[in-house]
Motif scaffolding. Sequence first.
Motif, short mmCIF file in Angstrom:
data_model
loop_
_atom_site.label_atom_id
_atom_site.label_comp_id
_atom_site.label_asym_id
_atom_site.label_seq_id
_atom_site.Cartn_x
_atom_site.Cartn_y
_atom_site.Cartn_z
N ARG A 376 0.82 -1.21 0.00
CA ARG A 376 0.00 0.00 0.00
C ARG A 376 0.86 1.26 0.00
NH1 ARG A 376 -1.58 3.84 3.14
NH2 ARG A 376 -0.36 3.07 4.90
N ARG A 377 1.90 1.25 0.84
CA ARG A 377 2.76 2.43 0.93
C ARG A 377 3.50 2.70 -0.38
NH1 ARG A 377 5.92 1.59 6.74
NH2 ARG A 377 4.07 1.40 8.06
N VAL A 378 4.04 1.65 -0.98
CA VAL A 378 4.84 1.83 -2.21
C VAL A 378 3.94 2.18 -3.38
CG1 VAL A 378 6.38 0.70 -3.85
CG2 VAL A 378 6.66 0.30 -1.40
N ALA A 379 2.84 1.44 -3.54
CA ALA A 379 1.95 1.69 -4.68
C ALA A 379 1.29 3.05 -4.58
CB ALA A 379 0.89 0.59 -4.75
N GLY A 380 0.90 3.46 -3.36
CA GLY A 380 0.21 4.73 -3.19
C GLY A 380 1.13 5.89 -2.91
N LEU A 387 5.55 8.01 -5.22
CA LEU A 387 6.77 7.54 -4.56
C LEU A 387 7.98 8.35 -5.03
CD1 LEU A 387 7.68 5.20 -2.62
CD2 LEU A 387 8.28 3.92 -4.69
N ARG A 388 8.83 8.73 -4.06
CA ARG A 388 10.03 9.51 -4.37
C ARG A 388 11.27 8.79 -3.87
NH1 ARG A 388 8.18 15.49 -2.09
NH2 ARG A 388 6.40 15.81 -3.49
N ASP A 389 12.42 9.19 -4.41
CA ASP A 389 13.69 8.60 -3.98
C ASP A 389 13.88 8.71 -2.48
OD1 ASP A 389 14.03 8.28 -6.66
OD2 ASP A 389 15.97 9.27 -6.78
N GLU A 390 13.53 9.88 -1.93
CA GLU A 390 13.76 10.11 -0.49
C GLU A 390 12.86 9.27 0.39
OE1 GLU A 390 11.77 13.92 -2.19
OE2 GLU A 390 13.25 12.41 -2.82
N ASP A 391 11.89 8.57 -0.20
CA ASP A 391 11.09 7.62 0.57
C ASP A 391 11.84 6.32 0.82
OD1 ASP A 391 8.82 9.32 0.67
OD2 ASP A 391 8.23 8.66 -1.34
N LEU A 392 12.80 6.00 -0.07
CA LEU A 392 13.52 4.74 0.00
C LEU A 392 14.89 4.85 0.65
CD1 LEU A 392 12.77 3.25 -3.55
CD2 LEU A 392 11.55 2.83 -1.40
N ILE A 393 15.51 6.00 0.51
CA ILE A 393 16.88 6.15 1.04
C ILE A 393 17.02 7.54 1.65
CG2 ILE A 393 17.80 6.95 -1.19
CD1 ILE A 393 20.37 5.40 -0.52
#
Length: 438
Positions: A376-380, A387-393
């Motif tokens: 849900r978090r990644v898809a939405g 989704l942005r780069d700063e969400d992952l790293i």
Amino acid sequence: MSRSLRVLLLLAVLALLLPVLAVVVLLSTTLQREPAVVGVAEIATDDVARAVGLLRTHDPRRALPGVVSTALVQERELEVMISHGARRWLPGTSGRVSFTRGSAEVLLSTHLSSLPVVGSSAAALAGPFGRWINIELQLQETGGLPAIDSARLGGLPLPAWLLDRLAQQALARSGFTAEWQLAQDVVRRIRFENGHALVVYAWQPDSVQRVMASLLTPAELERLKPYQDRLVDITTGLQGWQLPLVQAMAPLFELAARRTAAGHDGVAENRAALVVLTLFANGRHVGSVAPAARGWARPRPLRLTLGGRMDFPQHFLVSAALVTEGTSPLSRAIGLYKEVADSRGGSGFSFNDVAANRAGTRFGELALQQPQELQRRVAGGANGRALRDEDLIPAVADLPEFMPEAEFRKRFGGIGAPAYEAMLSDIDRRIAGLPLLR
């Protein structure tokens, strides 16, 4: 009451109690309060280095079919493989191996709740008897593969023939029959010496194909197909040669969410999405590891980026994919091994690469522990946006990088030193601050 009636009543009571007593005796004999083997908490970089060296030396793609070779396997190497290889199927399983001339002893310990047929509730009921299953195997050297000489389940001796039959059934149920047959066809003999084993083997003309085919089960391969097709759709028609990882990850995890909602296993779907992305990030496709998929449509070759860099997607995805295979320590160790290797002649030790590794490890843990929530978090996207780069790293531009080994040791004291651990703590705090990875 007549004597004959009392006898019949007594026999009836015994008939009811005997099965219960038998179960009590069995549980008290087989279950134990402590594990015989304490698990390997972390894999050292030297463990990874030895594993990489073994794979390179004995790679079937580099061998001449029929040529007899010998591989030396140390006790520690086999223990690491048992302890961390088992985590995908039996979390918490640990192993210890002892080699002596002509024989070997293998000890395995697993918690009762790790068994799929038991679960935590039944394990709690078994508490008075103990919650650990300890298995001891004595292997005897033969002219070929070793044979089971004796075995014990807790305090209960087991006939070798029974354990052999159970092992064959376990192999069949777990889908490892083909791998076992491959080992029988390739391995000529295993010799036990003090502290190590010598594996005498000869790769066959079809060994490479059989090894590649064994990497994925038919069910796993079928699960990868929709993600490969979705990635083909994403990359078709794109301009340029780069693609932000988030633009590929979001639609693949949206697909995972839909398939999970339709009744598929969420963890397996997350694993499939990560496998396809990891192969793509490393310039590969499913057909490169599974012969049966060589005819599938292939995504257009592109370089994925994360945080403006083309190396971060590889660090992130490899770490995440390894965790979904059931071993977070292995994920961390492999990432650390690469940085140590880089410091000895590559691009140098980089804490920002370590951050990408650890962020990927955290992502993989969530893919296992909270599969649908992560989908849900990644898809939405985070906070209702894309989704942005700063969400992952997290921000890593200020972290030290490109350090040769001498500089790394001078500034941070080496692996495990206080300054090094302080940097890891800072990185982990940054990762913990990302809403998507909490």
